[in-house]
Scaffold this active site. Structure first.
Site, PDB file in Angstrom:
ATOM      1  N   GLY A  11       9.419  -3.775   3.462  1.00  0.00           N
ATOM      2  CA  GLY A  11       8.369  -2.950   3.341  1.00  0.00           C
ATOM      3  C   GLY A  11       7.100  -3.473   4.075  1.00  0.00           C
ATOM      4  O   GLY A  11       7.515  -4.493   4.913  1.00  0.00           O
ATOM      5  N   LYS A  32      18.485  -4.771   2.107  1.00  0.00           N
ATOM      6  CA  LYS A  32      19.619  -4.295   1.492  1.00  0.00           C
ATOM      7  C   LYS A  32      20.260  -2.843   2.100  1.00  0.00           C
ATOM      8  O   LYS A  32      21.307  -2.738   1.930  1.00  0.00           O
ATOM      9  CB  LYS A  32      19.596  -4.421  -0.013  1.00  0.00           C
ATOM     10  CG  LYS A  32      18.794  -3.324  -0.541  1.00  0.00           C
ATOM     11  CD  LYS A  32      19.002  -3.381  -2.079  1.00  0.00           C
ATOM     12  CE  LYS A  32      17.973  -2.782  -2.841  1.00  0.00           C
ATOM     13  NZ  LYS A  32      18.035  -3.009  -4.323  1.00  0.00           N
ATOM     14  N   GLY A  45      -0.275   8.818   0.467  1.00  0.00           N
ATOM     15  CA  GLY A  45      -1.830   8.583   0.437  1.00  0.00           C
ATOM     16  C   GLY A  45      -2.596   7.962   1.309  1.00  0.00           C
ATOM     17  O   GLY A  45      -3.012   8.499   2.404  1.00  0.00           O
ATOM     18  N   GLU A 110      -9.310   9.579  -3.850  1.00  0.00           N
ATOM     19  CA  GLU A 110      -8.230   9.676  -4.848  1.00  0.00           C
ATOM     20  C   GLU A 110      -8.816   9.233  -6.160  1.00  0.00           C
ATOM     21  O   GLU A 110      -9.856   8.906  -6.220  1.00  0.00           O
ATOM     22  CB  GLU A 110      -6.771   8.783  -4.582  1.00  0.00           C
ATOM     23  CG  GLU A 110      -6.134   9.129  -3.432  1.00  0.00           C
ATOM     24  CD  GLU A 110      -4.860   8.355  -3.113  1.00  0.00           C
ATOM     25  OE1 GLU A 110      -4.126   8.451  -3.741  1.00  0.00           O
ATOM     26  OE2 GLU A 110      -4.610   7.534  -2.098  1.00  0.00           O
ATOM     27  N   ASP A 208      14.885  -6.214  -7.858  1.00  0.00           N
ATOM     28  CA  ASP A 208      15.534  -7.373  -7.538  1.00  0.00           C
ATOM     29  C   ASP A 208      14.828  -8.607  -7.216  1.00  0.00           C
ATOM     30  O   ASP A 208      15.200  -9.944  -7.701  1.00  0.00           O
ATOM     31  CB  ASP A 208      16.403  -7.176  -6.123  1.00  0.00           C
ATOM     32  CG  ASP A 208      17.253  -5.712  -6.135  1.00  0.00           C
ATOM     33  OD1 ASP A 208      17.715  -5.733  -7.094  1.00  0.00           O
ATOM     34  OD2 ASP A 208      17.491  -5.228  -5.037  1.00  0.00           O
ATOM     35  N   ARG A 275      -5.316   7.079 -12.835  1.00  0.00           N
ATOM     36  CA  ARG A 275      -3.860   7.642 -13.021  1.00  0.00           C
ATOM     37  C   ARG A 275      -3.383   7.804 -14.492  1.00  0.00           C
ATOM     38  O   ARG A 275      -2.712   8.438 -15.051  1.00  0.00           O
ATOM     39  CB  ARG A 275      -2.874   6.929 -12.025  1.00  0.00           C
ATOM     40  CG  ARG A 275      -3.084   7.321 -10.830  1.00  0.00           C
ATOM     41  CD  ARG A 275      -2.066   6.824  -9.753  1.00  0.00           C
ATOM     42  NE  ARG A 275      -2.285   7.202  -8.538  1.00  0.00           N
ATOM     43  CZ  ARG A 275      -1.866   6.679  -7.362  1.00  0.00           C
ATOM     44  NH1 ARG A 275      -0.939   5.616  -7.611  1.00  0.00           N
ATOM     45  NH2 ARG A 275      -2.292   7.057  -6.445  1.00  0.00           N
ATOM     46  N   HIS A 333       5.778   4.981 -11.117  1.00  0.00           N
ATOM     47  CA  HIS A 333       5.365   5.058  -9.560  1.00  0.00           C
ATOM     48  C   HIS A 333       5.286   3.591  -9.222  1.00  0.00           C
ATOM     49  O   HIS A 333       5.696   3.373  -8.075  1.00  0.00           O
ATOM     50  CB  HIS A 333       4.072   5.764  -9.671  1.00  0.00           C
ATOM     51  CG  HIS A 333       3.608   5.812  -8.027  1.00  0.00           C
ATOM     52  ND1 HIS A 333       4.363   6.432  -7.251  1.00  0.00           N
ATOM     53  CD2 HIS A 333       2.276   5.285  -7.650  1.00  0.00           C
ATOM     54  CE1 HIS A 333       3.608   6.503  -6.144  1.00  0.00           C
ATOM     55  NE2 HIS A 333       2.211   5.862  -6.269  1.00  0.00           N
ATOM     56  N   GLU A 357       4.294  -5.321  -3.946  1.00  0.00           N
ATOM     57  CA  GLU A 357       4.484  -4.919  -5.157  1.00  0.00           C
ATOM     58  C   GLU A 357       5.149  -5.814  -5.879  1.00  0.00           C
ATOM     59  O   GLU A 357       5.130  -5.773  -7.150  1.00  0.00           O
ATOM     60  CB  GLU A 357       5.342  -3.589  -5.188  1.00  0.00           C
ATOM     61  CG  GLU A 357       5.169  -3.037  -6.661  1.00  0.00           C
ATOM     62  CD  GLU A 357       5.872  -1.499  -6.628  1.00  0.00           C
ATOM     63  OE1 GLU A 357       5.969  -0.848  -5.486  1.00  0.00           O
ATOM     64  OE2 GLU A 357       6.225  -0.981  -7.642  1.00  0.00           O
ATOM     65  N   SER A 373      -2.478  -0.637  -2.972  1.00  0.00           N
ATOM     66  CA  SER A 373      -1.107  -1.167  -2.866  1.00  0.00           C
ATOM     67  C   SER A 373      -0.620  -1.673  -1.532  1.00  0.00           C
ATOM     68  O   SER A 373      -0.624  -2.787  -1.209  1.00  0.00           O
ATOM     69  CB  SER A 373       0.072  -0.347  -3.427  1.00  0.00           C
ATOM     70  OG  SER A 373      -0.044   0.776  -3.151  1.00  0.00           O
TER      71      SER A 373
HETATM   72  C1  SIN Z   1      -0.453   9.173  -3.745  1.00  0.00           C
HETATM   73  O1  SIN Z   1      -0.556   9.527  -2.327  1.00  0.00           O
HETATM   74  O2  SIN Z   1      -0.834   9.640  -4.403  1.00  0.00           O
HETATM   75  C2  SIN Z   1      -0.021   7.694  -4.010  1.00  0.00           C
HETATM   76  C3  SIN Z   1      -0.675   6.608  -3.261  1.00  0.00           C
HETATM   77  C4  SIN Z   1      -0.518   5.427  -4.166  1.00  0.00           C
HETATM   78  O3  SIN Z   1       0.393   5.176  -4.887  1.00  0.00           O
HETATM   79  O4  SIN Z   1      -1.605   4.711  -3.940  1.00  0.00           O
END
Ligand code: SIN
Length: 495
Positions: A11, A32, A45, A110, A208, A275, A333, A357, A373
């Site tokens: 990632g 993997k 986002g 957001e 993992d 959220r 999520h 993460e 994140s």
């Molecule tokens: C989203 O676009 O809603 C996800 C972005 C995030 O998880 O920060």
């Protein structure tokens, strides 16, 4: 095989680290699936950063703390926020073309943000960053990429003077087991969404890194704080398609079947409440009604340009976002907890680092602020790489390799069934609303039984090892959820 840096996972944090570390030595990236198969690729986002003159560090820090219900590590937040703009400029230098207007970066909003501060590329920010990082990594002469290679376990050495030291990892590659020795090993394996029946995460997100780290004695923290994204598309798909929170950031409203804007009386930020609050309210509404996003007040031209991926996906499902309501539902999520690390990404095991993460830096507290994140993944992996000093070659040690079982073996077929059971248990007992008594009496014993069975299996392969990882990480989450008596952030208990 021997290398200076072994990066497990591909990632944003793993690739960014690899690019930084390649200035100092040889890097091997083990992933993997394919290099692009990561959670980053699914991030729609954007990246939060203090980029506007009317914004400031204090506001971003306060929004992060408030959303995390002050369970966060303030030092870690300050470190991240103060390095946020540099992280964006570094991506721009690497070739990421964030959206601009009149020569200035466009910024969106957001949930939980008091200011427009999210830099983005359409509704496919993660995909674009991953594309550029993959390109740069592939070009680099010091980086070797091993795709379709699954890390089975971390290798350690114990000595009287140095204590436990990580010396690399054992991997399955091309139906063979290989040991890769490294001066420094880096976990960037992403999240745990696949532990749940409904998730926005890709199939690789099976926890993992956390499982491997806990097996060798790494400290694991805050696992109960699973963030449920309020607005996954309510379609019967695995994983669920995300309808980015930036759609609400650009004015979409949450409504029920009666057309009521039910968030209006719930939180001062209404549809852009953090959220955990929005997900719980939707969960409540869903007892009597379906829930939708309504962005019909925006023109088709605008929606097509601003949210091209979402627009096309919905069109394929015969939903016209310019005319129709979009059915949404919460889904697992993001894991706010993980392997405990310091500001340099160091775990408590020597020569083992982690970021992204898979970690718990303390930045997110009990609930992550949207678009923090990718920022956390970038800022910490930038710093870790800067802090790496001289490396010390590891002497090869003798390791026993387990027997590899065939994909159609009865053990593998049973592991597949158990994987489904894990998802059902986690969704039922460790979801948006939790009951601690039931977690203790029902969920934990069931999960212990699954883990015991998988541990006893003679031989292994990716399916079996991944399922065991899922069971082990599920246990960490369930035990942490049981221990925390009071509701806070994403952890909400009814009893
Ligand atoms: C989203 O676009 O809603 C996800 C972005 C995030 O998880 O920060």
């Amino acid at each position: 095989m021997q290398t200076n840096f072994l990066v497990i996972g591909s990632g944003i944090s793993g690739l960014n680290f690899a690019l930084q570390a390649a200035k100092k030595g040889k890097v091997v990236i083990v992933t993997k699936k394919k290099l692009v198969d990561s959670n980053t690729n699914f991030a729609q986002g954007g990246i939060a950063a203090v980029l506007d003159q009317t914004d400031n560090f204090e506001k971003h820090i306060e929004d992060t703390l408030k959303t995390g219900t002050y369970h966060n590590n303030k030092k870690a937040i300050e470190f991240m926020v103060k390095n946020s703009a540099d992280a964006i400029y570094r991506l721009i230098d690497l070739g990421v073309k964030f959206q601009k207007e009149n020569g200035k970066l466009s910024l969106t909003k957001e949930g939980g943000h008091s200011h427009r501060r999210i830099a983005f590329v359409g509704d496919y920010t993660g995909k674009e960053i991953e594309r550029i990082l993959v390109k740069r990594v592939k070009e680099h002469p010091n980086i070797t990429i091993l795709e379709d290679s699954f890390a089975l376990k971390l290798l350690t050495q114990k000595s009287f003077l140095r204590g436990k030291t990580c010396v690399g990892a054992q991997i399955i590659r091309g139906n063979k087991i290989e040991n890769i020795f490294a001066d420094q090993t880096i976990l960037s394996t992403g999240g745990v969404g696949q532990l749940f029946l409904h998730t926005t995460n890709p199939p690789i997100a099976t926890g993992d890194g956390i499982a491997m780290a806990s097996q060798i004695g790494c400290k694991i923290k805050d696992m109960e704080f699973i963030q449920f994204h309020p607005t996954a598309l309510n379609e019967n798909t695995f994983p669920k398609f995300l309808i980015s929170e930036t759609v609400r950031g650009e004015g979409a409203k949450l409504v029920n079947e009666k057309g009521e804007r039910f968030m209006s009386n719930i939180h001062p930020l209404k549809d852009l409440a953090p959220r955990d609050i929005a997900a719980r309210e939707i969960y409540k509404q869903q007892k009597t009604s379906q829930v939708f996003l309504d962005i019909r007040h925006k023109s088709r031209e605008y929606l097509k340009k601003r949210f091209p991926q979402i627009y096309e996906k919905l069109k394929k499902l015969k939903i016209d976002m310019a005319k129709d309501l979009i059915p949404v539902t919460p889904a697992a999520h993001y894991e706010c907890g993980g392997i405990e690390v310091d500001l340099s990404g160091r775990t408590n095991v020597k020569n083992l680092f982690a970021f992204g993460e898979v970690t718990c830096t303390g930045v997110h507290g009990a609930n992550r602020l949207a678009s923090n994140s990718l920022l956390e993944a970038l800022v910490f992996s930038n710093q870790v790489a800067k802090n790496l000093t001289s490396t010390q070659a590891v002497k090869k040690i003798k390791i026993e390799n387990p027997k590899l079982l065939k994909e159609n073996s009865k053990e593998t077929l049973l592991a597949k069934k158990l994987r489904q059971e894990i998802k059902n248990i986690m969704w039922r007992y460790s979801g948006i609303v939790r009951n601690r008594k039931k977690i203790k009496k029902e969920a934990i014993p069931k999960m212990i039984k699954i883990a015991k069975y998988l541990r006893k299996t003679k031989g292994t392969n990716q399916e079996i090892a991944e399922t065991l990882n899922m069971a082990q990480v599920s246990l960490l989450i369930l035990k942490a959820a049981y221990k925390r008596r009071k509701s806070i952030g994403c952890h909400f208990v009814e009893f």
